[in-house]
Design a protein around this motif. Structure first.
Motif, mmCIF file in Angstrom:
data_model
loop_
_atom_site.group_PDB
_atom_site.id
_atom_site.type_symbol
_atom_site.label_atom_id
_atom_site.label_comp_id
_atom_site.label_asym_id
_atom_site.label_seq_id
_atom_site.Cartn_x
_atom_site.Cartn_y
_atom_site.Cartn_z
ATOM 1 N N VAL A 77 8.057 -7.750 9.079
ATOM 2 C CA VAL A 77 7.971 -6.355 9.554
ATOM 3 C C VAL A 77 8.273 -5.375 8.418
ATOM 4 C CG1 VAL A 77 8.541 -7.012 11.929
ATOM 5 C CG2 VAL A 77 10.379 -6.378 10.359
ATOM 6 N N THR A 78 9.106 -5.801 7.454
ATOM 7 C CA THR A 78 9.361 -4.942 6.283
ATOM 8 C C THR A 78 8.109 -4.819 5.429
ATOM 9 O OG1 THR A 78 11.693 -5.588 6.271
ATOM 10 C CG2 THR A 78 10.801 -4.629 4.254
ATOM 11 N N PHE A 79 7.433 -5.957 5.185
ATOM 12 C CA PHE A 79 6.185 -5.917 4.409
ATOM 13 C C PHE A 79 5.149 -5.059 5.118
ATOM 14 C CE2 PHE A 79 6.943 -10.241 2.129
ATOM 15 C CZ PHE A 79 7.983 -9.653 1.430
ATOM 16 N N VAL A 80 5.084 -5.162 6.455
ATOM 17 C CA VAL A 80 4.147 -4.331 7.223
ATOM 18 C C VAL A 80 4.477 -2.853 7.029
ATOM 19 C CG1 VAL A 80 3.507 -3.656 9.573
ATOM 20 C CG2 VAL A 80 3.525 -6.061 8.925
ATOM 21 N N ALA A 81 5.778 -2.517 7.056
ATOM 22 C CA ALA A 81 6.179 -1.116 6.889
ATOM 23 C C ALA A 81 5.785 -0.586 5.513
ATOM 24 C CB ALA A 81 7.693 -0.983 7.098
ATOM 25 N N ILE A 82 5.924 -1.433 4.467
ATOM 26 C CA ILE A 82 5.575 -0.998 3.107
ATOM 27 C C ILE A 82 4.076 -0.756 3.001
ATOM 28 C CG2 ILE A 82 5.538 -1.691 0.691
ATOM 29 C CD1 ILE A 82 8.118 -3.252 1.232
ATOM 30 N N VAL A 83 3.260 -1.735 3.452
ATOM 31 C CA VAL A 83 1.801 -1.570 3.383
ATOM 32 C C VAL A 83 1.363 -0.413 4.289
ATOM 33 C CG1 VAL A 83 -0.415 -2.721 3.740
ATOM 34 C CG2 VAL A 83 1.519 -4.005 2.831
#
Length: 738
Positions: A626-632
């Motif tokens: 979910v962190t990677f999703v937030a960054i992208v």
């Protein structure tokens, strides 16, 4: 909004299949690679390797006949580490060349003779020929290291202490390598001295940048003060124009009454002309009314003069404000040039200022025009007052001399007609003055609004300049710290070079007796004990944290090929930016959790990679996803297709710097710095501790870093949603579209 996006993604057969495919992409990426590389070292027994035995029996004066080559080949076959094929030299050469054999090991014909020479006090190093071909496989050399380990073990089992003494000759090789290391340390020292000089230049440049940002902040502070003065002036203009509008409204009302009175008076004069019999009484009444009219006309003239004077003051204030705008714009141009901002940004700020100034210029022109009309109105009302006084004198003469009543009455009718016409002119002029004053008040309000917007924009520019000033100060501090650190490194490299040179003299130069004495110890088995705080268990398990993180990032990346970063409907409906950003993140975040759940299930159940703490691993991997999703998500929300491209660039950068294969300390210095900044480094570290059963002391910090990235990304996405509330041409027709 999140449910609406989910319904859009699953609104049909093909969109639903696309969502399912996206959920499986991380599993395909990580699962297939880990399955293919789950335990390559455990399957080396299937790798074909050639062994060529050319060794001939050798006779030693002290040890008799020695023939160890066939025994070494036999032990290697029994060991089963590789699929050994004993062939001749030509077959082995062809096999290594065409890939039939990964490598070949040749035991030369003088191998036993070299081992026997140690017993005859004429030692010769026993050669082994290892042939590899990295064109067939880059890791063939690494796999060949396994061969050397097996061969060494075989030699330890079959070679006497005389053979072991021959290995001691390798001290000369160690001596040469340490000598080269000393030379390399000298080169390192020279390079660090050069780097220290470059760091000094960097510190000097950072200090200059700090000075420039201080000047920029001072200039933006002055702009903020000037904008405040402008807002104060426009507020006064609004107040004055409102008062002018009220005064002209009162003047218009009085002019209407005056015109009505003039009509009535004219009617009476006509009656007087037809009824001369009552002339004396009427003349007396006329005289009384004329006196009142003169008093009223004086009051109207005085009021109109005050209005004209107030109009002149407003016109002068408007003209002065107009001149101040030119001065402010010139100052702003100079400050922007000194700020070092890009030319495009400077032009955008000036264009915004010119856009705000346009209604001010139009308003000033209108005020100057109305100024002349108000002066004309004051002059006309003064003429009316003069006429009223003349009327008083005429009526008095009428009272005094009715003998000339008919003639005087006619003249009075004519004069009253002129007074009536003047009253109507006064009425029309007052109406026009009131209309102009209303327009002046409306324009002043627009100018005040524009000035306040300008004040807000300059305040934002001042805040950005102050952030730049803070960053420049941090850069200067870091540059000076780097310069000091390189000074310590120069000292350390010098100490390293000196230590290697001193250590070179400490390497013993053994004679035959010393080698024989030491050989008995080398030939004896050594018991080793491996102590591991945490152990992966296999090659695939060692790579699992790295490739699970890569799979999570790839899953987040491909997701936004289908998912919209921000809902245009929510933005158009003026939904809160935080709510819009959270809604745009929730749907891909839910898909990302499903991605990692499927991926971890396949890795554990199908690929058979053991995970000691399944639930904590799943929770940590879900946090990572979910962190990677937030960054992208943030990159796409701010930059659109360019942000999608930056997501791929970040993936490549993290592949190089995350330390997923080799230790991160082996990376170049620049990538080591990147390693400590990007989130995948902390995700890989946390998964390793959880998967391998290591102490969990670092896991809370890793989770905290990912949480900070998550919160910061959502905040930036909310800022992007707020910015998107103002539509631009680039939003409707972007320059780049994927």
């Amino acid at each position: 909004m999140a449910l609406s996006e989910w319904r859009r993604l699953t609104s049909g057969k093909w969109p639903t299949l696309a969502v399912i495919a996206i959920m499986l992409i991380p599993t395909l990426y990580a699962g297939l690679y880990l399955w293919a590389n789950r335990d390559p070292y455990g399957a080396l027994s299937q790798v074909k390797a050639a062994i060529v035995v050319q060794d001939q029996p050798a006779k030693s004066q002290n040890s008799g006949t020695i023939h160890v080559g066939p025994q070494i080949a036999h032990n290697l076959k029994d060991d089963g580490s590789f699929d050994w094929q004993e062939v001749d030299a030509d077959t082995a050469a062809r096999g290594v060349s065409d890939g039939s054999y990964v490598f070949s090991l040749t035991i030369p014909k003088d191998f036993s003779a070299a081992l026997a020479s140690t017993a005859d006090f004429d030692p010769t190093r026993a050669p082994l020929i290892l042939t590899t071909n990295e064109a067939n496989n880059y890791l063939s050399s690494t796999i060949a290291d396994q061969v050397l380990t097996r061969v060494t073990r075989s030699i330890e089992q079959n070679v006497s202490e005389q053979a072991a003494s021959s290995f001691l000759l390798g001290f000369s090789t160690i001596h040469q390598q340490i000598k080269k290391a000393g030379e390399g340390a000298d080169q390192l020292h020279t390079g660090l001295v050069t780097a220290q000089g470059g760091a000094g230049k960097l510190a000097s440049g950072a200090d200059q940048l700090k000075t420039g940002t201080d000047t920029l902040v001072d200039g933006t502070g002055k702009l903020v003060t000037g904008a405040g003065q402008l807002v104060t002036g426009t507020g006064q203009l609004v107040t004055g124009s409102g008062q002018l509008a009220d005064g002209t409204s009162s003047l218009s009302t009085g002019a209407n009454r005056l015109a009505t009175a003039e009509d009535q008076l004219l009617s009476g004069q006509k009656t007087l002309n037809t009824g001369i019999g009552t002339a004396r009484t009427g003349a007396s009444d006329l005289h009384t009314g004329a006196v009142k009219l003169a008093s009223g006309a004086d009051q109207v003239a005085a009021g109109n003069q005050q209005i004209a004077t107030l109009g002149d003051k407003i016109a002068d204030a408007s003209q002065t404000a107009h001149g101040q705008l030119d001065t402010i714009r010139a100052d702003l141009v100079e400050k922007l040039k000194d700020s070092g901002l890009p030319e495009a940004t400077q032009q955008e700020i000036l264009a915004k200022l010119d856009e705000v100034r346009k209604p001010l210029d139009d308003l000033n022109t209108k005020v100057q025009q109305d100024r002349g009309q108000l002066d004309t109105l004051a002059s006309g009302s003064k003429q009316v007052a003069t006429g009223a006084h003349q009327l008083v004198e005429g009526s008095q003469k009428l009272v005094d001399g009715l003998g000339t009543a008919q003639s005087g009455s006619s003249q009075l009718v004519s004069g009253q007609q002129q007074a009536r016409d003047g009253a109507y002119q006064l009425k029309d002029g007052a109406a026009k003055a009131n209309s102009g004053a209303q327009q002046l008040h409306s324009g002043a309000q627009q100018v005040d609004t524009g000035a306040r917007q300008l004040q807000t924009g300059i305040g934002q520019a001042d805040g950005g300049a102050r952030k730049l000033q803070t960053g420049a100060g941090q850069l200067a501090t870091g540059a000076h710290d780097l310069q000091k650190g390189l000074g310590s490194a120069v000292t350390g490299s010098k100490q390293l070079a000196d230590g290697l040179k001193e250590g070179l003299g400490s390497i013993p130069d053994l004679d035959q007796d010393d080698r024989d004495a030491t050989a008995s110890t080398i030939a004896s088995p050594i018991k080793t004990q491996d102590v591991a705080e945490a152990k992966a268990g296999s090659y695939g398990a060692g790579l699992a944290p790295f490739f699970c993180c890569i799979g999570a990032w790839v899953g987040a990346y491909v997701m936004f090929l289908l998912v919209r970063p921000l809902s245009r409907r929510a933005i158009a409906a003026r939904q809160g930016p935080g709510r819009t950003a959270l809604a745009g993140w929730l749907t891909p975040a839910a898909i990302a959790v499903a991605q990692v759940l499927i991926m971890l299930t396949i890795v554990v159940r199908v690929v058979d990679i053991s995970v000691l703490e399944s639930v904590p691993v799943l929770l940590f991997l879900a946090l990572t996803a979910v962190t990677f999703v937030a960054i992208v998500h943030t990159l796409n929300a701010w930059l659109g297709p360019v942000g999608q491209l930056l997501g791929l660039v970040l993936l490549v950068l993290q592949l190089a710097s995350a330390g997923g294969t080799f230790p991160w300390q082996t990376l170049p210095t620049a990538l080591q710095a990147v390693h400590h900044v990007l989130p995948m480094s902390y995700a890989v570290d946390g998964l390793r501790h959880l998967m391998y059963g290591a102490p969990l002391s670092d896991v809370p910090m890793d989770a905290l870093v990912l949480g900070v990235y998550l919160i910061a990304s959502l905040a930036l996405t909310a800022a992007a949603a707020y910015r998107r509330r103002i539509w631009k041409v680039a939003d409707i027709k972007p320059e780049i579209a994927l």
